[in-house]
Design a protein around this motif. Sequence first.
Motif, short mmCIF file in Angstrom:
data_model
loop_
_atom_site.label_atom_id
_atom_site.label_comp_id
_atom_site.label_asym_id
_atom_site.label_seq_id
_atom_site.Cartn_x
_atom_site.Cartn_y
_atom_site.Cartn_z
N LEU A 163 0.86 -1.18 0.00
CA LEU A 163 0.00 0.00 0.00
C LEU A 163 0.90 1.24 0.00
O LEU A 163 1.74 1.39 0.90
CB LEU A 163 -0.88 -0.03 1.25
N ILE A 164 0.73 2.08 -1.01
CA ILE A 164 1.53 3.31 -1.11
C ILE A 164 0.56 4.48 -1.05
O ILE A 164 -0.31 4.62 -1.93
CB ILE A 164 2.33 3.33 -2.44
N ALA A 165 0.69 5.28 0.00
CA ALA A 165 -0.27 6.38 0.21
C ALA A 165 0.47 7.72 0.24
O ALA A 165 1.53 7.85 0.85
CB ALA A 165 -1.01 6.16 1.53
N GLY A 166 -0.12 8.70 -0.42
CA GLY A 166 0.47 10.05 -0.46
C GLY A 166 -0.31 10.99 0.44
O GLY A 166 -1.51 11.19 0.25
N ASN A 167 0.37 11.54 1.42
CA ASN A 167 -0.24 12.51 2.33
C ASN A 167 0.17 13.91 1.86
O ASN A 167 1.30 14.34 2.10
CB ASN A 167 0.27 12.23 3.76
N TRP A 168 -0.74 14.59 1.18
CA TRP A 168 -0.39 15.90 0.60
C TRP A 168 -0.32 16.99 1.67
O TRP A 168 0.13 18.08 1.39
CB TRP A 168 -1.42 16.29 -0.47
N GLY A 171 8.17 8.85 6.76
CA GLY A 171 9.23 9.72 7.28
C GLY A 171 10.34 9.81 6.27
O GLY A 171 11.20 8.94 6.21
N SER A 172 10.26 10.86 5.42
CA SER A 172 11.28 11.09 4.38
C SER A 172 11.46 9.90 3.44
O SER A 172 12.56 9.67 2.91
CB SER A 172 12.61 11.51 5.01
N LEU A 173 10.38 9.14 3.24
CA LEU A 173 10.43 8.04 2.27
C LEU A 173 10.48 8.66 0.86
O LEU A 173 9.73 9.59 0.56
CB LEU A 173 9.19 7.16 2.42
N SER A 174 11.37 8.14 0.02
CA SER A 174 11.55 8.72 -1.32
C SER A 174 12.03 7.64 -2.27
O SER A 174 12.37 6.53 -1.84
CB SER A 174 12.59 9.85 -1.24
N ASP A 230 8.01 11.33 -8.48
CA ASP A 230 8.64 10.72 -7.31
C ASP A 230 7.72 9.69 -6.66
O ASP A 230 8.14 8.59 -6.30
CB ASP A 230 8.98 11.80 -6.26
N PHE A 231 6.45 10.08 -6.51
CA PHE A 231 5.49 9.19 -5.86
C PHE A 231 5.35 7.88 -6.65
O PHE A 231 5.37 6.79 -6.08
CB PHE A 231 4.14 9.92 -5.75
N SER A 232 5.25 8.00 -7.97
CA SER A 232 5.04 6.78 -8.76
C SER A 232 6.31 5.94 -8.79
O SER A 232 6.23 4.71 -8.91
CB SER A 232 4.51 7.08 -10.16
N LYS A 233 7.48 6.57 -8.61
CA LYS A 233 8.71 5.76 -8.52
C LYS A 233 8.69 4.88 -7.27
O LYS A 233 9.16 3.75 -7.29
CB LYS A 233 9.95 6.66 -8.49
N VAL A 234 8.14 5.41 -6.18
CA VAL A 234 8.05 4.58 -4.97
C VAL A 234 7.06 3.43 -5.21
O VAL A 234 7.31 2.28 -4.85
CB VAL A 234 7.64 5.42 -3.73
N ALA A 235 5.94 3.76 -5.87
CA ALA A 235 4.96 2.71 -6.19
C ALA A 235 5.59 1.66 -7.13
O ALA A 235 5.34 0.45 -6.99
CB ALA A 235 3.72 3.32 -6.83
N GLU A 236 6.42 2.12 -8.05
CA GLU A 236 7.08 1.21 -8.98
C GLU A 236 8.04 0.27 -8.23
O GLU A 236 8.11 -0.93 -8.52
CB GLU A 236 7.85 2.02 -10.03
N THR A 237 8.74 0.83 -7.24
CA THR A 237 9.64 0.02 -6.42
C THR A 237 8.84 -1.07 -5.69
O THR A 237 9.24 -2.24 -5.66
CB THR A 237 10.38 0.91 -5.38
N ALA A 238 7.70 -0.68 -5.13
CA ALA A 238 6.85 -1.66 -4.44
C ALA A 238 6.37 -2.73 -5.43
O ALA A 238 6.34 -3.93 -5.11
CB ALA A 238 5.65 -0.95 -3.81
N GLN A 239 6.02 -2.30 -6.63
CA GLN A 239 5.56 -3.24 -7.66
C GLN A 239 6.66 -4.26 -8.00
O GLN A 239 6.40 -5.45 -8.09
CB GLN A 239 5.16 -2.46 -8.92
N LYS A 240 7.88 -3.76 -8.15
CA LYS A 240 9.01 -4.65 -8.50
C LYS A 240 9.24 -5.67 -7.40
O LYS A 240 9.47 -6.85 -7.67
CB LYS A 240 10.29 -3.82 -8.67
N ILE A 241 9.18 -5.21 -6.14
CA ILE A 241 9.44 -6.14 -5.03
C ILE A 241 8.30 -7.15 -4.91
O ILE A 241 8.53 -8.34 -4.67
CB ILE A 241 9.64 -5.36 -3.70
#
Length: 256
Positions: free
Chosen positions: A8-13, A213-216, A243-254
């Motif tokens: 689950l990747i959530a963006g807190n704006w 916390g500073s996740l990037s 940037d946000f979708s790169k984190v989602a992409e990392t989760a997808q790869k894993i």
Amino acid sequence: MNQARRPLIAGNWKMNHGAASGVQLASDVARTTAAFGSVDVVVAPPFSALWKVADALQGSRVELSAQNMHPKASGAFTGEVAPGMLLEIGCKWVILGHSERRAMFGESDAVVAEKVKAAMDAGIRPIVCVGETLDERERGDTLNVVKRQLNAFLSIIADKPGFAAIAYEPVWAIGTGKVATTAEAQEVHAMIRASLAAIGPAMAEKTRILYGGSLSPKNADGLLREPDIDGGLIGGASLKAEDFSKVAETAQKIAG
Ligand code: PGA
């Protein structure tokens, strides 16, 4: 991450993006994360942007979250928004107990618990935040503080295992660029998992525990590979779709 749980990747704006720029950002997030079918993606815009962002997300896989909520259904609570109002505009999620709300708006463990109960009763999925301050970490109090915060609401989310998510957000890592090491984060996540297991196996297996916390994009891979880190709650890096979708992409790869 563990194959038993969808990341689950959530963006807190936070207090960024009104309706106009929020619609643009949400549309970009929907487009750039569309291919990451193994990942649940959530965005949490400010209240004023929710309605238009909900429209912009129609037909996409991205789900909508609010950043806060009042526990009562209606009444004389000037400036507040009720659970039913969030449901009406398509919010599936709500962030509760964020450290900024605890520190700046006086939300105690009891207030957070009341809100978690209201969200569960209304059928809105809470992302409940816990985390220690720098002082508490330096005093060696991290696990005690997080346990105390957890104990206030764990029995409330136990009704529906996996419906709620928990976000571990060390306060000293929020918006500071100072990220917890993978070992520091995993230690707390493992304690949270053990607390869930004490309630029952379904709670431990199904509940997603997010790191925040500073996740990037730079540090996501290491953190998301930890066995008890099931995703992220992202502030600063959620304000740019790339940037946000790169984190989602990392989760997808894993997740594979
Ligand atoms: P950050 O914020 O990613 O900017 O550190 C995270 C949060 O507060 O949820």
